[in-house]
Design a protein around this motif. Structure first.
Motif, mmCIF file in Angstrom:
data_model
loop_
_atom_site.group_PDB
_atom_site.id
_atom_site.type_symbol
_atom_site.label_atom_id
_atom_site.label_comp_id
_atom_site.label_asym_id
_atom_site.label_seq_id
_atom_site.Cartn_x
_atom_site.Cartn_y
_atom_site.Cartn_z
ATOM 1 N N UNK A 89 0.838 -1.211 0.000
ATOM 2 C CA UNK A 89 0.000 0.000 0.000
ATOM 3 C C UNK A 89 0.863 1.247 0.000
ATOM 4 N N UNK A 90 0.270 2.351 -0.481
ATOM 5 C CA UNK A 90 1.001 3.612 -0.555
ATOM 6 C C UNK A 90 0.022 4.777 -0.648
ATOM 7 N N UNK A 91 0.171 5.737 0.239
ATOM 8 C CA UNK A 91 -0.622 6.955 0.162
ATOM 9 C C UNK A 91 -0.024 7.885 -0.905
ATOM 10 N N UNK A 92 -0.853 8.536 -1.713
ATOM 11 C CA UNK A 92 -0.315 9.346 -2.818
ATOM 12 C C UNK A 92 0.523 10.530 -2.364
ATOM 13 N N UNK A 93 0.317 10.994 -1.121
ATOM 14 C CA UNK A 93 1.098 12.139 -0.647
ATOM 15 C C UNK A 93 2.352 11.728 0.128
ATOM 16 N N UNK A 94 2.634 10.428 0.225
ATOM 17 C CA UNK A 94 3.835 9.972 0.913
ATOM 18 C C UNK A 94 5.069 10.355 0.103
ATOM 19 N N UNK A 100 3.911 11.346 -5.837
ATOM 20 C CA UNK A 100 4.773 12.440 -5.379
ATOM 21 C C UNK A 100 5.953 12.629 -6.315
ATOM 22 N N UNK A 101 6.578 11.522 -6.699
ATOM 23 C CA UNK A 101 7.735 11.582 -7.602
ATOM 24 C C UNK A 101 7.366 12.277 -8.911
ATOM 25 N N UNK A 102 6.267 11.850 -9.535
ATOM 26 C CA UNK A 102 5.885 12.417 -10.832
ATOM 27 C C UNK A 102 5.481 13.879 -10.702
ATOM 28 N N UNK A 103 4.787 14.210 -9.626
ATOM 29 C CA UNK A 103 4.428 15.615 -9.412
ATOM 30 C C UNK A 103 5.676 16.478 -9.252
ATOM 31 N N UNK A 104 6.615 15.985 -8.450
ATOM 32 C CA UNK A 104 7.825 16.773 -8.170
ATOM 33 C C UNK A 104 8.692 16.955 -9.406
ATOM 34 N N UNK A 105 8.782 15.920 -10.216
ATOM 35 C CA UNK A 105 9.732 15.959 -11.327
ATOM 36 C C UNK A 105 9.120 16.375 -12.661
ATOM 37 N N UNK A 106 7.772 16.298 -12.780
ATOM 38 C CA UNK A 106 7.177 16.612 -14.084
ATOM 39 C C UNK A 106 5.833 17.329 -13.985
ATOM 40 N N UNK A 112 -0.096 20.073 -18.263
ATOM 41 C CA UNK A 112 -0.906 18.881 -18.527
ATOM 42 C C UNK A 112 -2.237 18.973 -17.789
ATOM 43 N N UNK A 113 -3.291 18.470 -18.416
ATOM 44 C CA UNK A 113 -4.596 18.350 -17.770
ATOM 45 C C UNK A 113 -4.501 17.250 -16.717
ATOM 46 N N UNK A 114 -4.751 17.591 -15.455
ATOM 47 C CA UNK A 114 -4.593 16.621 -14.372
ATOM 48 C C UNK A 114 -5.489 15.394 -14.559
ATOM 49 N N UNK A 115 -6.584 15.567 -15.303
ATOM 50 C CA UNK A 115 -7.472 14.425 -15.572
ATOM 51 C C UNK A 115 -6.835 13.411 -16.507
ATOM 52 N N UNK A 116 -5.784 13.835 -17.189
ATOM 53 C CA UNK A 116 -5.111 12.952 -18.147
ATOM 54 C C UNK A 116 -3.932 12.196 -17.525
ATOM 55 N N UNK A 117 -3.749 12.370 -16.212
ATOM 56 C CA UNK A 117 -2.650 11.703 -15.501
ATOM 57 C C UNK A 117 -3.192 10.437 -14.828
ATOM 58 N N UNK A 118 -2.500 9.334 -15.045
ATOM 59 C CA UNK A 118 -2.926 8.063 -14.450
ATOM 60 C C UNK A 118 -1.727 7.379 -13.798
ATOM 61 N N UNK A 119 -1.824 7.192 -12.493
ATOM 62 C CA UNK A 119 -0.820 6.458 -11.713
ATOM 63 C C UNK A 119 -1.574 5.396 -10.924
ATOM 64 N N UNK A 120 -1.103 4.149 -10.924
ATOM 65 C CA UNK A 120 -1.811 3.114 -10.169
ATOM 66 C C UNK A 120 -2.085 3.547 -8.728
ATOM 67 N N UNK A 121 -3.251 3.175 -8.238
ATOM 68 C CA UNK A 121 -3.736 3.623 -6.930
ATOM 69 C C UNK A 121 -3.262 2.665 -5.828
ATOM 70 N N UNK A 122 -2.380 3.170 -4.962
ATOM 71 C CA UNK A 122 -1.850 2.344 -3.887
ATOM 72 C C UNK A 122 -2.703 2.321 -2.643
ATOM 73 N N UNK A 123 -3.890 2.952 -2.697
ATOM 74 C CA UNK A 123 -4.740 3.028 -1.491
ATOM 75 C C UNK A 123 -5.920 2.058 -1.538
ATOM 76 N N UNK A 124 -6.024 1.284 -2.601
ATOM 77 C CA UNK A 124 -7.189 0.421 -2.782
ATOM 78 C C UNK A 124 -7.273 -0.686 -1.732
ATOM 79 N N UNK A 125 -8.500 -1.126 -1.492
ATOM 80 C CA UNK A 125 -8.692 -2.340 -0.702
ATOM 81 C C UNK A 125 -8.267 -3.527 -1.566
#
Length: 639
Positions: A89-94, A100-106, A112-125
């Motif tokens: 698991x991983x919280x997106x703001x960790x 966090x990595x992609x936000x910081x570096x790119x 870019x339209x934020x709706x067009x960004x897709x990163x696998x969700x580490x918070x899912x059940x």
């Protein structure tokens, strides 16, 4: 003809490889390739669908894309991105999250339209992951598939987080991370125990659907796995070998990552060579070790049957070549690392004069001196050279929290025993315990905690240097500013780091400088410290005549050793000297048993050093030279 020569040269390579001089040039190439794709799609009023990777490898690519956006107007309005993977698991703001990595570096730096960004969700059940992964695949297909997929490669051969055992048709899914992958991530998480054991990753089958696949790799650490991926047989043991099945793949490498490919590592097997002295040494030593024969017993048939007929023909007879290489190795061996006084030094690695040299041993961390060249350190002192040691950094990030508390507790108990006031110390101690109890992975220590950890390592370094025979006024603690951030990722080097180094060099005016040339150090501190020394010497060389008589020797040992054909000075150690070196290493008690950042070598540092020194001696013995207990190896750097 040139085309035929290239095909011959690359005949062991099973997929296209493009090699650049360094990571910067390679990263610029990939970034502009992506930018050109975006522009072409814009002309057609289409989306550019990018598959993106994380980790150290693509950082410079993203930096150039950001620059193109800010300085040259490259727009990302038509860009859709899908990231390869995310820890689970991983919280997106960790701090360790790939969001966090992609936000910081790119993403935070482009339009870019934020709706067009897709990163696998580490918070899912857990129960929701399978459906989510299928939806991730469908979303890629709904956007028309990936136009280009950027990949790095892990040392297990994983692409994305497709670890050994992954199937070539695998889709996006939850996976278990290999132990080596978790060890490699340990620095980012403040220890392997904090690294998640699982991740969500695109599958190899998903990657294969991309219209272009670009795998990037930099530095020598990646060279062994690159050789397997490019030249090895297709196997689930090395998932990157599946890329050999794709017609759309290209490996983009720097020279270091490509160095073990056959055309660079053993070029005599694929082409005629220009036989430099170093290449000749490399080839003959390679042949002797491959055939397990001493150099002087190699025959013309041995040369002819192992791709070295050209060397035998052009520079033979073979026995003369053997004698030349044997004599070169013989002349690297010396029991006088500071030079042998009143001796003919024409065939020795170091100068005879001056008979007593001023030497500085630079140690990036407070224990590299004794780990890597402790035997030579002791030998220089025993032979009455004017030896100084300079500890370039405090090493305060590599001390366990409970060790720091133990030392403060000792201070409190000592103060109480002596009747000293302890009020302030107890307050500080309670604050430390509070901080440690709530400390997050890789959180920067408080100033007080950093100070305690730095003092622990300082005391150990003093004890080690004293054991080697140094007086206290020859022990220098530089605390170079670049390191003192308290973070795993250090600050950039500034002129202050170089000026502090110049001041010490100017004070001592050494004829010899020893510096860590072990650039596989996983912290990256060694190469930073080495470059600071070189820059300091180059600046001084412009105004100081003594610098022209100052030789710079590189040592290794903490993480790897020089190849035998590279070695220019080999200092043999007796069994007693091996024991003395081990005792010097033992003074560094905070690094014993289990270091905070051990890398992927589980042995204690004294054991690594002992084994490597003995292995170097065994190589010399196997090649037909004298049989010593152990050897420390050095290479001279010409600055």
């Amino acid at each position: 003809m040139a085309r035929l020569n290239l095909l011959e040269e690359t005949r062991f390579e099973k997929l296209p490889v493009t090699i650049f001089k360094n990571p910067k040039e390679a990263s610029l190439h990939v970034a502009h390739r992506i930018a050109n794709l975006i522009k072409e799609k814009q002309k057609k009023n289409e989306n550019a669908v990018l598959g993106l990777a994380t980790g150290a490898t693509p950082i410079a690519v993203y930096a150039e894309l950001v620059r193109l956006h800010k300085e040259e107007g490259l727009s990302f309005k038509n860009v859709v991105t899908f990231n390869l993977d995310e820890y689970y698991p991983m919280q997106p703001n960790a701090a360790q999250s790939y969001v966090t990595f992609m936000n910081d570096h790119l993403f935070n730096h482009i339009d870019i339209d934020k709706n067009n960004i897709h990163v696998p969700d580490g918070t899912l059940a857990l129960d929701d992951i399978q459906a989510y992964c299928l939806a991730y695949e469908n979303k890629i297909e709904n956007f028309g598939g990936l136009d280009i997929q950027i990949l790095g490669i892990g040392r297990t051969g994983h692409i994305g987080f497709n670890e050994p055992g992954s199937a070539p048709n695998s889709g996006t899914r939850l996976v278990t991370l290999d132990d080596l992958t978790r060890r490699d991530a340990a620095r980012d998480f403040g220890g392997k125990s904090n690294v998640p054991t699982k991740a969500i990753t695109m599958g190899i089958g998903t990657i294969f659907k991309a219209r272009e696949i670009v795998l990037m790799a930099w530095n020598k650490k990646k060279a062994p796995i690159i050789k397997k991926a490019v030249e090895g047989e297709i196997s689930s043991d090395v998932p990157a070998t599946y890329l050999q099945l794709s017609d759309s793949v290209e490996f983009i490498l720097d020279e270091d990552a490509a160095c073990l490919l056959t055309r660079f590592d053993t070029p005599w097997l694929v082409k005629d060579c220009t036989w430099t002295e170093e290449l000749k040494r490399k080839a003959v030593i390679w042949l002797a070790r491959k055939l397990r024969k001493p150099i002087l017993k190699l025959t013309e048939d041995d040369f002819n049957n192992n791709g070295m007929a050209q060397l035998a023909t052009e520079q033979g007879p073979v026995y003369n070549i053997n004698i030349q290489i044997f004599n070169h190795l013989q002349h690297t061996i010396t029991g006088w690392p500071g030079g042998k006084p009143n001796a003919d030094d024409s065939q020795r690695p170091e100068r005879a004069m001056p008979a007593k040299k001023r030497s500085i041993i630079f140690s990036p961390h407070p224990d590299d001196d004794v780990i890597s060249m402790g035997g030579t350190f002791i030998r220089l002192v025993d032979q009455h050279h004017d030896v100084h040691v300079a500890y370039q950094t405090s090493g305060n990030t590599a001390v366990w929290d409970d060790d720091a508390l133990r030392f403060v507790e000792f201070n409190i108990d000592f103060s109480e025993k002596m009747g000293f006031d302890q009020t302030e110390m107890r307050r500080t101690y309670n604050e430390m315990r509070n901080f440690i109890a709530n400390k997050k992975p890789n959180q920067v220590d408080t100033d007080e905690l950093k100070a305690v950890k730095g003092l622990i390592r300082k005391g150990e370094a003093i004890a080690g240097a004293r054991y080697c025979g140094l007086p206290d006024d020859h022990i220098h603690f530089m605390a170079l500013p670049f390191y003192e951030s308290g973070k795993v990722v250090k600050n950039a080097v500034t002129d202050k780091d170089i000026e502090l180094t110049m001041e010490l060099l100017q004070k001592v005016k050494p004829q010899q400088v020893f510096a860590a040339g072990d650039f596989e150090d996983p912290h990256g501190t060694h190469i930073i410290c080495f470059n600071i020394i070189v820059e300091a010497l180059r600046r001084l060389q412009k105004t100081e005549s003594w610098v022209n008589d100052c030789w710079l020797w590189m040592y290794r040992g903490a993480w790897l050793e020089f190849e035998p054909y590279e070695i220019e000075m080999a200092v043999p150690l007796s069994p007693q000297e091996v024991e003395r070196k081990k005792m010097a290493i033992f003074k560094h008690q905070s690094q014993k048993d289990r270091a905070v950042f051990p890398g992927d070598d589980s042995r204690e540092f004294w054991k690594r050093a002992e084994d490597r020194n003995r292995e170097t001696a065994k190589i010399y013995d196997d090649l037909g030279l004298a049989d010593y207990e152990a050897m420390e190896a050095f290479v001279r750097y010409r600055y």
